[in-house]
Design a protein around this motif. Sequence first.
Motif, PDB file in Angstrom:
ATOM      1  N   UNK A 172      40.709  45.095  42.951  1.00  0.00           N
ATOM      2  CA  UNK A 172      39.720  45.159  44.028  1.00  0.00           C
ATOM      3  C   UNK A 172      38.548  44.215  43.896  1.00  0.00           C
ATOM      4  N   UNK A 173      38.548  43.370  42.866  1.00  0.00           N
ATOM      5  CA  UNK A 173      37.465  42.381  42.749  1.00  0.00           C
ATOM      6  C   UNK A 173      37.686  41.251  43.752  1.00  0.00           C
ATOM      7  N   UNK A 174      36.588  40.697  44.249  1.00  0.00           N
ATOM      8  CA  UNK A 174      36.725  39.523  45.120  1.00  0.00           C
ATOM      9  C   UNK A 174      37.116  38.326  44.273  1.00  0.00           C
ATOM     10  N   UNK A 175      36.602  38.281  43.074  1.00  0.00           N
ATOM     11  CA  UNK A 175      36.978  37.239  42.112  1.00  0.00           C
ATOM     12  C   UNK A 175      36.330  37.581  40.772  1.00  0.00           C
ATOM     13  N   UNK A 188      45.350  31.243  25.328  1.00  0.00           N
ATOM     14  CA  UNK A 188      44.048  31.714  25.797  1.00  0.00           C
ATOM     15  C   UNK A 188      43.983  31.632  27.317  1.00  0.00           C
ATOM     16  N   UNK A 189      44.487  30.515  27.848  1.00  0.00           N
ATOM     17  CA  UNK A 189      44.482  30.318  29.297  1.00  0.00           C
ATOM     18  C   UNK A 189      45.279  31.406  30.009  1.00  0.00           C
ATOM     19  N   UNK A 190      46.439  31.769  29.468  1.00  0.00           N
ATOM     20  CA  UNK A 190      47.261  32.813  30.096  1.00  0.00           C
ATOM     21  C   UNK A 190      46.532  34.158  30.105  1.00  0.00           C
ATOM     22  N   UNK A 244      33.638  32.177  34.937  1.00  0.00           N
ATOM     23  CA  UNK A 244      34.885  31.756  34.294  1.00  0.00           C
ATOM     24  C   UNK A 244      35.096  32.546  33.012  1.00  0.00           C
ATOM     25  N   UNK A 251      44.840  35.756  44.954  1.00  0.00           N
ATOM     26  CA  UNK A 251      44.936  36.013  43.511  1.00  0.00           C
ATOM     27  C   UNK A 251      46.210  35.392  42.940  1.00  0.00           C
ATOM     28  N   UNK A 266      40.528  42.187  52.291  1.00  0.00           N
ATOM     29  CA  UNK A 266      41.508  43.116  51.741  1.00  0.00           C
ATOM     30  C   UNK A 266      42.523  43.527  52.833  1.00  0.00           C
ATOM     31  N   UNK A 273      41.858  37.786  35.080  1.00  0.00           N
ATOM     32  CA  UNK A 273      41.297  37.495  36.418  1.00  0.00           C
ATOM     33  C   UNK A 273      42.222  38.012  37.526  1.00  0.00           C
ATOM     34  N   UNK A 274      43.520  37.823  37.332  1.00  0.00           N
ATOM     35  CA  UNK A 274      44.492  38.306  38.319  1.00  0.00           C
ATOM     36  C   UNK A 274      44.424  39.833  38.428  1.00  0.00           C
ATOM     37  N   UNK A 313      43.738  39.006  49.895  1.00  0.00           N
ATOM     38  CA  UNK A 313      43.237  38.957  48.528  1.00  0.00           C
ATOM     39  C   UNK A 313      44.373  38.789  47.522  1.00  0.00           C
ATOM     40  N   UNK A 327      41.429  40.997  40.349  1.00  0.00           N
ATOM     41  CA  UNK A 327      41.626  40.836  41.793  1.00  0.00           C
ATOM     42  C   UNK A 327      42.474  41.977  42.349  1.00  0.00           C
ATOM     43  N   UNK A 328      43.565  42.293  41.641  1.00  0.00           N
ATOM     44  CA  UNK A 328      44.434  43.369  42.137  1.00  0.00           C
ATOM     45  C   UNK A 328      43.725  44.716  42.093  1.00  0.00           C
ATOM     46  N   UNK A 366      46.479  32.552  40.132  1.00  0.00           N
ATOM     47  CA  UNK A 366      47.200  32.879  38.897  1.00  0.00           C
ATOM     48  C   UNK A 366      48.298  31.847  38.636  1.00  0.00           C
ATOM     49  N   UNK A 377      38.628  35.529  51.334  1.00  0.00           N
ATOM     50  CA  UNK A 377      39.752  36.456  51.527  1.00  0.00           C
ATOM     51  C   UNK A 377      39.211  37.822  51.940  1.00  0.00           C
ATOM     52  N   UNK A 398      46.935  28.590  37.363  1.00  0.00           N
ATOM     53  CA  UNK A 398      46.582  28.669  35.942  1.00  0.00           C
ATOM     54  C   UNK A 398      47.829  28.525  35.072  1.00  0.00           C
ATOM     55  N   UNK A 399      48.894  29.256  35.449  1.00  0.00           N
ATOM     56  CA  UNK A 399      50.117  29.194  34.653  1.00  0.00           C
ATOM     57  C   UNK A 399      50.751  27.803  34.706  1.00  0.00           C
ATOM     58  N   UNK A 446      43.281  34.596  30.024  1.00  0.00           N
ATOM     59  CA  UNK A 446      42.194  34.477  31.010  1.00  0.00           C
ATOM     60  C   UNK A 446      42.722  34.647  32.431  1.00  0.00           C
ATOM     61  N   UNK A 447      43.846  33.986  32.710  1.00  0.00           N
ATOM     62  CA  UNK A 447      44.442  34.054  34.044  1.00  0.00           C
ATOM     63  C   UNK A 447      44.865  35.491  34.367  1.00  0.00           C
ATOM     64  N   UNK A 448      45.414  36.171  33.366  1.00  0.00           N
ATOM     65  CA  UNK A 448      45.913  37.529  33.548  1.00  0.00           C
ATOM     66  C   UNK A 448      44.763  38.500  33.835  1.00  0.00           C
TER      67      UNK A 448
END
Lengths: 331, 331
Positions: free
Chosen positions: B160-163, B145-147, B167, A150, A185, B153-154, A146, B157-158, A154, A183, A157-158, B149-151
């Motif tokens: 514990x989300x699958x995703x 804005x994109x950064x 969007x 991620x 865990x 989402x990242x 995972x 995930x960390x 990420x 993915x 996106x960057x 959003x990416x942050x």
Amino acid sequence: MKIIDQMQKENIDTLLILNPHNINYLAGFMPSAASILVVKDEPVLLTNQMDMEDAILNSKIPVEKFKSLKELKKSLNGVIGLESSMNIQTFERLKKDAAFETKITGIVEQMRSVKTNEELKNIEKALEIAEKAFKSTEFDDSKTENEIGAEIEYNMRLNGAKKASFDTIVASGKRSSLPHADVSMNKLERPIVIDWGALYNNYCSDTTRTIIETERHEEIFDIVLEAQKSAITAIKPGVKVCEVDKAARDVITEYGYGESFIHSTGHSVGLEVHESPSLSKRDETVIEKGMVLTVEPGIYLKDDFGVRIEDMVYVTNKGRVLNKIDAKINI
Amino acid sequence: MKIIDQMQKENIDTLLILNPHNINYLAGFMPSAASILVVKDEPVLLTNQMDMEDAILNSKIPVEKFKSLKELKKSLNGVIGLESSMNIQTFERLKKDAAFETKITGIVEQMRSVKTNEELKNIEKALEIAEKAFKSTEFDDSKTENEIGAEIEYNMRLNGAKKASFDTIVASGKRSSLPHADVSMNKLERPIVIDWGALYNNYCSDTTRTIIETERHEEIFDIVLEAQKSAITAIKPGVKVCEVDKAARDVITEYGYGESFIHSTGHSVGLEVHESPSLSKRDETVIEKGMVLTVEPGIYLKDDFGVRIEDMVYVTNKGRVLNKIDAKINI
């Protein structure tokens, strides 16, 4: 407009486009909620209030407010072309007391299968972003699948991607034998199958790499790579996509793993990650210049491990691989 | 099985489930490619080879290999229930030379609208993950804005989300007036509308916050908040969802912004981020205990700015807000 000619050939008087990707392809505007593109001599994009501001700014086709299906139906007659993706609820409402005939057509999907130079550039840029993100990812065994997924997303996106073009697969150890495993865990084991892509300017990339460890992994890897090369060599204008599938499948079958190659060899890619044609046993679509196809054979050994290698191929007078990173990765 | 009773009430002999979320709901297995769940006295999940290994491990319903639609059709008779989401191409193939009738039904969607305690726990966990990610994100004006959003989402995930469950929207400055604006590559301006959610164990969260700056922003913000509170107060078992929509809409209209509230007040959420019912003018569904609904009024001032506030509400004998972070954020 080329689409009008094709509609005439298929005896379609008006074409109703609801699939947002098809609307995006024709109008240059991606609706966020239900919209209908009515294609006839004077096409019009019917959209709702929520998308109105965006649509007026970006649509190449005149925009009007969508009032109701009832209103729209009054303006329809003759033969109405519909996309195969229309759902049966909408279809039922459309057909009720209708004064027109309907017919399923794949006109837009067929147009989309051959890319313009501008589309190719977007795809190449999406691939460049994806490969750059992959190269900057450390496949450290203390990380989970995972976390790797991620991180790749990420990084994409960057690097300028709007998002991942599909859910990144990081399937390691035994899970690599599951072709659609997204993915877990779990911490990384070997081999690691990574299947990922970026979305850039609405266009997708799609690539798979397998990071191997043991000699047994390498043995399987080399068969998959040979199959992939054979399929890529088979790609040229005039050849049927099922023959490309056969080229990959024959190699894997010769080595005795035919039963372990449990999906088709690839697919077209563009605004959507899976487009038509599919490089499968049954698809007889003839390859044309300008197509972008993935070639992704794999061998999946149940409860043991799996290997898949996927590159993107652009069709000129042969198949030109768009990927820059090697199939075999030394990590 | 409750579903069999409901099928009998609707005079359906066999129900064909193709929607992967519906399959997941009933079988506890999320197919990655086309699968069909055949619901009758002895239900069976027909899946392809690619999903077979996973399906056998995880499906609560016996799994068999899907051979062909032709084979399946031979076994069907009487009245066959279909989901409204079935596409017309599949429908045409199914109906060709069929010895059965078909009927569109929303049985599974209706079952899904009332959550079990286990489902609620998954939704609460998804929301917890999403809120934690939001709180750890720095809304620094040097970021795009994109950064952001990416942050988010990242971080989800960390945590514990699958995703992300959809969007992420980060719409700042003028772009906040576009309700479905996803992200741009522009640097952050004010206000900032952030609409985001996590997917945990296949369940979704969905929340919106607006970070404001000026007194004018606050004036609009307070109207939206009042509308939201009014709608949340209106939620109880026995009330129609359109009445909840009206409660929010009336407040905004009283302040003279009725024309600027250009979407419905909310929707049910669960395995999918947008489920039925919809808290809209026309939906007359009666609220039941166990539903999870979003309440998300907004005011969108064209070429100026917009504000939306969205919370998730669980229905007990009233509406209980599941979100923990305040509507008004001091950043």
